[in-house]
Design a protein around this motif. Structure first.
Motif, PDB file in Angstrom:
ATOM      1  N   LYS A 106       0.965   4.118  -2.836  1.00 19.58           N
ATOM      2  CA  LYS A 106       0.596   5.513  -2.520  1.00 19.58           C
ATOM      3  C   LYS A 106       1.668   6.478  -3.034  1.00 19.58           C
ATOM      4  O   LYS A 106       1.361   7.494  -3.661  1.00 19.58           O
ATOM      5  N   ALA A 159       0.824  -1.223   0.000  1.00 14.52           N
ATOM      6  CA  ALA A 159       0.000   0.000   0.000  1.00 14.52           C
ATOM      7  C   ALA A 159       0.853   1.266   0.000  1.00 14.52           C
ATOM      8  O   ALA A 159       0.577   2.216  -0.739  1.00 14.52           O
ATOM      9  N   SER A 160       1.935   1.290   0.820  1.00 12.72           N
ATOM     10  CA  SER A 160       2.727   2.530   0.930  1.00 12.72           C
ATOM     11  C   SER A 160       3.449   2.821  -0.391  1.00 12.72           C
ATOM     12  O   SER A 160       3.531   3.967  -0.826  1.00 12.72           O
ATOM     13  N   THR A 218      -6.356   2.745  -0.167  1.00 19.10           N
ATOM     14  CA  THR A 218      -5.211   3.545  -0.652  1.00 19.10           C
ATOM     15  C   THR A 218      -5.551   4.368  -1.901  1.00 19.10           C
ATOM     16  O   THR A 218      -5.588   5.597  -1.861  1.00 19.10           O
ATOM     17  N   THR A 223      -4.771  -2.855  -2.978  1.00 17.20           N
ATOM     18  CA  THR A 223      -4.496  -1.411  -2.927  1.00 17.20           C
ATOM     19  C   THR A 223      -5.696  -0.549  -3.327  1.00 17.20           C
ATOM     20  O   THR A 223      -5.700   0.655  -3.080  1.00 17.20           O
TER      21      THR A 223
END
Length: 1345
Positions: free
Chosen positions: A1021, A1017-1018, A1078, A1074
């Motif tokens: 993003k 996810a990070s 997100t 995701t």
């Protein structure tokens, strides 16, 4: 003949006079009157007699009067009469006007109009009669022949005025004509005609004639059209200013400048005074000005907010009733201007549609510059406004880091821009106007002294600029400065340092000021408050730095440049330098006393001595001896004693309180840096010097020996010698634990200082490097013990390590040696350090912490940490090494042993690079080209040529793109998300340096997003943020949003479970993991930004339309074509509509995604409503609504509103089904309410709040659509399926029935609870689930019905 007329006029009856006058020819009579008047005889009596004998009841009498009137007007205009005679004649003519019949009055008026438009007036004296004629005309009853028509007196007057205003006016009589109209009763329409004519005449007059004309216009405006008058005046001077600027900035060879600058400014000043005076008498005029300029704000500034209107507003601020409103308007205008600028800079979409706005700050500073032309009425307003901006938009209190305000270059936020403008206004006003200087200084000092709790760095900066501009001017205000010194003990340390730094140039020109400061500092040194003592040390150190002793090294070696004014006052006679020596030694005496005070005070002293030494090298002896004697108190002189330091003496124990008394590590750090500087700078200069210097070198040698001995003995010492082994107590709750923590911290600090010392003297000796490694081993052991003992609170240990005593310069040198040094003779010794992975990781880790400290506070601890040039150089060196290390040894190929225990060195290098890039863009934006040049050192400097910033950035970007592609090509289990995120962050920083027009980076990022699917996810993003930031710089991201919404819909499924959604897969980065929350939250926030831009555009369009409709010219023309911005707005909303159409049908998980979507939908409908209202305005003019708007309405009716209601039902049903505690357990839980229940309840309330707002927004949209349909005669509602009444009416009988059902259910629940029958309970739960759902449906039918 004249005697006979007079004698007949004296009789009681006028019959004989009338009979006699009838015998005379009109021409003779007129000639007689003319002769008498020219000779200056008593013409008044003769004129009265003629009027008495010519009654208007007879036709002959009327004709005679007409002839006399015409001749008298010619006489008055001829200029042959004496002034008194002319006035007497005009007075008599005025009295007799009302006796005339209507037709004669019309003839007389036409004669006047012919004279005015024909240009036959000579002196305009007869114009006094014209208003009386027009007034008399209004009183006449019955129809009069005026031109070809028969009109009433009022209508006749209107036609005459219209004829007059449409004719040509001689510019000599414009002022008289304007003055004349104030005596005529005028209707609003007639006033409008007159005002328009006079305003058109402005451009034909000489500049000096404008002020009296404005004065007459303002008097006339009391009858009406105040707004039009003010608008005309402002527009005229705005155009004059524009022409004047164009001429000045044009070709220098053209000396044909139409208006001299000084003359124009004086005329503007006079006009402003007239307007302000008129406003004091007529407050409606002030209201009209404010209303006009507020309206101008909406449609963009260029037309109405200009230097002249700002001057006018600042002058009007002197009127008390308008003061607050004026400053509010100006403040709002400034903030809006900066906010609009920020919005435009961040959006390519808006830049293509909106011309670059005029800068308000430039206009206001132009007003300041122009105020030199005796604009005393503006000065007070400027000063007030400057302080209002600084007070309103200055830095706000938020924890610590206010030092970040000192970043170079332009401020970034509208608030910072506005605050900077306030400072610029005050500084420029201070420079120009002597009268106001005292007040500005007083106000600045008052704020510095009284606002101790809030940040005042902006006021200190202003004060510093004022003093730098002219220190000698401030000598006259020395009492105010010395008064502020009295408060030093009570001010925060940061304020004291800022204030003393600002007033420092004054101390060099004023001995009395310096003496009073020293008295205050001496008192403060023994004050009870710790801050006061620290302030005293800061003050003394500043004095030592800036009062140079004779023979000190040149200021080129100073760590900070001294201001120009300081240099001027520094170039004095030899005596000053001698006097300075005594003065500095006296201060050193005072500072020695500080060495017996608290640790914080000593710490400040140690941190400041190095800078003093660099500035004032002649104080080296005094400083080094002070430090040596201090060190001896804690140093074991015997060479065989272990440990070599008396740590117990550094700790103060008072009862239960244990604290650090002597920061021994910082003392050693100070000694080491001073010694190194002395050896490198002073000793070479003293080579071959006098004998007396041998003893000086003696104690330098002694210090060297002590540090050497410390190194050897620290290596030999075990942790047990310090009583700091693993068995020691390190808890923060016991006295012994606190003491051990302090000791450990000191030992670690001493190890770091000795590492740096040994490296500096090593000359790449293998033995020295082994010593460094041994010292590091001691440091590492302690660090590990502290980390282990802290357990979960590792942050504490890291916190201590966060403030490393290594200097930034040393860190850059160490990293260069470890990673880049390829000199053959150094390899053997360096291999000692390179063999230790822990040491390499430690070196990179310290660099990371140093850069982080710079980002957070704006400076680095240690020597030269406040010097931006040195810090920047170190950043370049560190970045170059880290970049080389990361690119030459990627994480993937790093030896497995080096990846043990935490992150790999390559990853640390990458993180360091990311932080350095952040710090450079934050603090050194103008030096970015220099930074990029330092990153890639070419093999042959000559071949480098002229390489642009963009090319350098592109080269670096390609390196990191390769790294990211390699990482993405690795299998999922080997994918390092931390590294990928850092790479994306580095790419984002570098992408900002590219030309905004180059599309390569955007297409590469889009390709990565399309082809790579990672469930991190990070990383997703970071990548999506990069994609959006690049996309926005090229074009609007709405089409991208639409594609992403289709992907999200495909992965998460439809709200209707029976519907199968076709997966689109535009972007592989969107996957089941995701998609929500997100990507969903990212696209919604991006959509929100687009909606903000559209909203801003619509507001701007509304302002322009209202201005168009106000001006009659625009409405009288043919319908103007549709504005390009209109089409752009509709296209944006149309694409966003399809974006929301997809998301509203997506089965989003409960929580932030649903909440944000509901809020954004509400915003979407609000903006659709704003667009409909705009077209309601447009329809008032000849224009209709375009076809594209009809399509948008149709799309909203078919694709958005119906699915919105379905989504609301989906959300409500989902919440009703959300897991609630079953009945049986619920009862028990009610007896012991938990916080979780309250939180859940609050969440439900929060989540359901946007639904009514959305429904209201939809209804408002439909309501205004109905209005627009009626006004535009286009049926826009045919595509909108109106939902039935949603009035939320409470039906009593239904409510009773539901309440009874609920009571029955509760009784059943209690019974079943008592039975504790599992099956029955389960079925009851089923019933319970069912019934509320049924109620929900009913409620829905009521709310959606």
């Amino acid at each position: 003949m004249d005697q006979k007329i007079l004698s007949l006029a004296a009789e009681k009856t006028a019959d004989s006079l009338q009979a006699f006058l009838q015998t005379l020819k009109e021409e003779d009579l007129a000639n007689l009157l003319q002769n008498q008047a020219v000779k200056g005889r008593a013409v008044g009596a003769l004129l009265r007699a003629i009027f008495r004998g010519s009654p208007c009841s007879e036709e002959a009498g009327t004709l005679r009067r007409r002839k006399i009137y015409t001749r008298c007007m010619q006489l008055v205009e001829s200029g042959d009469l004496q002034k008194e005679t002319a006035s007497e004649i005009i007075g008599l003519l005025m009295l007799e006007v009302h006796c005339f019949p209507g037709p004669s009055l019309v003839e007389l008026a036409n004669e006047f109009i012919a004279a005015i438009t024909g240009g036959s007036l000579t002196n305009g004296k007869s114009l006094e009669l014209f208003p009386i004629i027009l007034t008399a005309l209004v009183t006449k009853k019955g129809k009069l022949v005026c031109g070809k028509d028969e009109l009433s007196g009022e209508e006749c007057k209107k036609q005459l005025i219209s004829t007059l205003c449409s004719g040509r006016w001689d510019r000599r009589y414009v002022i008289q004509l304007t003055s004349m109209f104030k005596d005529v009763p005028l209707t609003p329409e007639e006033i409008g005609l007159v005002m328009e004519k006079v305003l058109k005449m402005f451009s034909k007059l000489n500049l000096q004639e404008i002020p009296p004309l404005v004065y007459q216009l303002l008097i006339l405006s009391s009858k009406g059209s105040r707004g039009k008058v003010l608008e005309g005046i402002v527009a005229f001077f705005n155009e004059l200013d524009r022409q004047h600027r164009a001429e000045q900035s044009g070709d220098e060879l053209l000396d044909l400048i139409t208006v001299p600058s000084g003359e124009l400014r004086h005329v503007e000043g006079t006009v402003v005074l007239h307007v302000v005076f008129a406003m004091t008498l007529d407050c409606e005029l002030g209201r009209a000005l404010l209303k006009h300029l507020k309206a101008a704000q909406q449609g963009g500034f260029s037309n109405n907010i200009c230097p002249f209107s700002i001057t006018l507003l600042l002058s009007v601020a002197r009127i008390q009733r308008f003061e607050e409103q004026v400053f509010d308007l100006l403040k709002a205008s400034v903030f809006k201007s900066f906010k609009d600028l920020q919005l435009l800079q961040g959006s390519k979409f808006l830049q293509n549609l909106v011309p670059h706005p005029s800068c308000v700050s430039t206009m206001i500073l132009e007003v300041v510059k122009n105020s030199v032309h005796s604009w005393d009425h503006v000065i007070q307003g400027l000063v007030q406004f400057g302080f209002i901006l600084m007070d309103s938009y200055g830095p706000k209190k938020m924890g610590d880091g206010t030092a970040i305000e000192t970043s170079p270059g332009l401020s970034r936020t509208p608030n910072q821009h506005a605050c900077k403008l306030g400072g610029d206004i005050l500084l420029e006003t201070f420079k120009i106007h002597e009268l106001i200087r005292q007040e500005i200084l007083e106000q600045v000092f008052n704020r510095v002294v009284t606002r101790a709790s809030s940040p005042i760095s902006h006021f200190l900066e202003l004060l510093s600029n004022i003093i730098t501009y002219s220190p000698l001017v401030l000598q006259s205000c020395s009492s105010k400065v010395t008064e502020s010194f009295d408060y030093l003990s009570f001010l925060p340390l940061q304020t004291v340092q800022g204030l003393l730094k600002a007033v420092q140039p004054l101390l060099k020109v004023s001995m009395s000021m310096r003496d009073s400061l020293i008295l205050v500092l001496r008192k403060a040194m023994f004050a009870r408050q710790l801050d006061a003592r620290k302030s005293a040390v800061a003050g003394f150190l500043l004095l030592l730095k800036n009062f140079k002793v004779l023979g000190s090294l040149s200021s080129s070696q100073c760590s900070q440049a001294i201001g120009v004014s300081q240099v001027h006052v520094d170039v004095h006679s030899r005596y000053n330098a001698v006097a300075n020596e005594a003065f500095c030694l006296e201060i050193m005496d005072s500072l020695r006393r500080c060495l017996g005070q608290q640790a914080d005070v000593r710490l400040m002293l140690y941190e400041g001595f190095y800078d003093v030494l660099r500035r004032n090298s002649q104080l080296a002896n005094s400083i080094m001896q002070t430090l040596l004697s201090q060190l001896k108190q804690f140093y074991e002189a015997q060479a065989d004693v272990l440990p070599p330091l008396k740590l117990e003496a550094c700790i103060l124990t008072r009862g239960d309180q244990i604290s650090l008394q002597e920061p021994l590590d910082h003392l050693l750090c100070c000694i080491q840096h001073c010694l190194a500087w002395y050896k490198s700078k002073v000793m070479p200069a003293q080579q071959g010097g006098e004998e007396g210097e041998e003893e000086e070198e003696g104690f330098y040698q002694e210090l060297d020996d002590m540090l050497e001995s410390l190194t050897n003995r620290m290596i030999k010492s075990e942790l047990e010698d310090f009583e700091l082994d693993k068995s020691a107590d390190f808890s923060q709750s016991t006295g012994n634990g606190i003491k051990n923590n302090i000791c450990a911290s000191l030992v670690m600090g001493v190890c770091e200082v000795l590492m740096e010392y040994n490296f500096s003297i090593s000359n790449f000796s293998k033995n020295k490097f082994e010593d460094i490694l041994s010292l590091f081993t001691c440091y590492k052991k302690l660090s590990d013990i502290l980390a282990e003992k802290a357990g979960k609170g590792k942050a504490k240990a890291a916190g201590r390590a966060g403030d490393s005593l290594l200097s930034m310069k040393f860190v850059s040198e160490l990293l260069t040696a470890l990673f880049r040094d390829s000199t053959q003779s150094h390899q053997e010794s360096l291999s000692v350090l390179r063999a230790s992975t822990e040491f390499l990781r430690y070196a990179v880790g310290v660099a990371l912490r140093k850069v982080q400290q710079l980002k957070e506070t704006g400076h680095v601890s240690g020597p030269d940490g406040q010097n931006p040039d040195k810090v920047f150089q170190s950043l370049c060196d560190i970045a170059r090494v880290l970049l080389w290390r990361y690119t030459s040894i990627p994480t993937s190929v790093e030896e497995p042993s080096r990846k043990e225990k935490g992150r790999s060195i390559s990853l640390l290098c990458l993180e360091g690079l990311q932080r350095v890039l952040g710090a450079v863009s934050l603090f050194f934006q103008p030096r970015v080209p220099q930074f990029l040049r330092a990153l890639d050192v070419p093999d042959n400097e000559e071949a480098e040529g002229e390489v642009t910033v963009t090319q350098r950035a592109a080269f670096q970007i390609r390196q990191f793109q390769r790294s990211l592609l390699n990482l993405l090509s690795s299998p999922e289990e080997e994918f390092n998300s931390k590294e990928a995120l850092l790479l994306v962050s580095v790419l984002a920083s570098l992408a900002r340096l590219l030309e905004p027009t180059s599309p390569q980076m955007l297409s590469w990022t889009a390709k990565i997003c399309k082809e790579n699917s990672r469930e991190d996810a990070s990383f997703c993003k970071g990548l999506m943020n990069l994609l959006f930031s690049l996309h926005v710089a090229h074009k609007s991201p709405v089409s991208l949003l639409r594609d992403l919404s289709q992907d999200i819909h495909g992965h998460l499924g439809d709200i209707d479970e029976d519907v199968e959604v076709e997966k689109t897969n535009h972007y592989a980065v969107v996957n089941l993991r995701t998609a929500a929350p997100t990507v969903c939250l990212l696209v919604l926030s991006q959509a929100e930004k687009v909606l903000e831009e559209v909203d801003w555009l619509i507001t701007r369009l509304k302002g322009q339309v209202s201005q168009e409709t106000e001006s009659e010219e625009a409405s009288s023309q043919a319908a103007p074509p549709s504005h390009p911005a209109e089409k752009a707005v509709i296209m944006q909303l149309g694409t966003l509509l399809t974006f929301f159409h997809e998301l509203v049908q997506t089965a989003l998980p409960s929580g932030s995604c649903v909440d944000t979507l509901l809020k954004d939908l509400c915003k979407m409908y609000t903006i659709l409503t704003a667009l409909v209202k705009y077209y309601l305005q447009v329809c008032r003019s000849a224009r209709g609504i375009p076809k594209i708007m009809e399509k948008l309405v149709k799309l909203s009716g078919s694709h958005l509103t119906p699915v919105c209601y379905s989504f609301i039902s989906y959300v409500q049903n989902k919440r009703s089904r959300s897991p609630q505690c079953p009945g049986g357990r619920k009862k028990k839980q009610q007896q012991q309410p938990t916080a979780a229940g309250a939180v859940a309840m609050a969440r439900v309330l929060r989540e359901t709040k946007p639904i009514p707002n959305l429904i209201f927004a939809i209804e408002q949209y439909e309501k205004f659509l109905i209005f627009l349909s009626k006004r535009s005669k286009v049926n826009l509602m045919q595509h909108i399926k109106l939902s039935t009444s949603r009035d939320f009416k409470i039906k009593g009988n239904v409510l009773d029935m539901l309440l009874r059902e609920e009571e029955e259910e509760e009784e059943e629940e209690e019974e079943e609870d008592a039975d504790e029958n599992g099956e029955a309970a389960a079925s009851e739960h089923g019933d319970q689930d069912k019934e509320p759902a049924k109620k929900k449906r009913r409620k829905e039918t009521k709310c959606l019905s």
